[in-house]
Write an enzyme that holds these catalytic residues in place. Structure first.
Site: not given
Ligand code: IMP
Ligand code: MG
Length: 186
Positions: A112-113, A116, A140, A168, A174
């Protein structure tokens, strides 16, 4: 009873629409496994599953790889009940086994960003594996804040919050076998 099968698996409340169904996910994971075998399959592989979101994906992917793998898991601080990412993810479980000198494949649910994956890569590099590749089920790119790409990507999606197949929202959804978007008012 007649008509029962139509309602056997109703879409749960809160789900907007299905993006990828079970068959589509399964087929794509087969293709990913073939690519991973080609590029990383010669010396065995340690799969590092990023809990909890990548649980289903890592399990299905590992079973489609046609060579021996070891599997370890890491847990990272999550979104909790929020829809936004955290810029400094916290690792809350160390690896069980040393990865020194071993080829490693990080398996995560979504890029995503990028915070992580980027934090994870630098942390694992310090543990001196022989190589590190990354595989994410979803990407994304529109949301990226850190300049990072995964080596293997299942599906590229637009900026929408998705759930199911391990992903989730506040620990819900999930176990859905498909990936779906959420009604916005969650
Ligand atoms: P990043 O650090 O922003 O790249 O976030 C990656 C992590 O955020 C993923 O591993 C997911 O756990 C979580 N995440 C990001 N987008 C979603 C989403 O649409 N649904 C559920 N979890 C998400
Ligand atoms: Mg995650």
């Amino acid at each position: 009873m007649p008509g029962d099968s139509l309602d056997a698996n109703p879409t749960p409340e809160g789900i907007k629409s299905i993006l990828f169904d079970e068959t589509t996910i399964d087929q794509r994971i087969k293709e990913l496994a073939e690519g991973i075998e080609e590029r990383c399959g010669s010396d065995g592989l340690t799969i590092i599953c990023v809990l909890t979101g990548a649980l289903m994906f890592a399990a299905d992917l590992a079973r489609k790889l046609d060579f021996p793998v070891e599997i370890d898991c890491l847990r990272i601080g999550s979104y909790g009940n929020r829809l936004n990412s955290v810029s400094k993810p916290k690792f809350s479980a160390p690896l069980k086994n040393s990865i020194r000198g071993k080829p490693v494949l990080i398996v995560d649910d979504i890029l995503d960003t990028g915070h992580t994956l980027s934090a994870l890569m630098s942390d694992l590099e310090k543990q001196n594996p022989s190589s590190i590749h990354s595989c994410v089920l979803l990407d994304k790119p529109d949301r990226r804040q850190v300049d990072i790409e995964a080596d293997f990507v299942g599906f590229t999606i637009p900026d929408a919050f998705v759930v199911g197949y391990g992903l989730d929202f506040a620990e819900k959804f999930r176990a859905l076998p498909y990936i779906a978007t959420l009604e916005s008012a969650q």
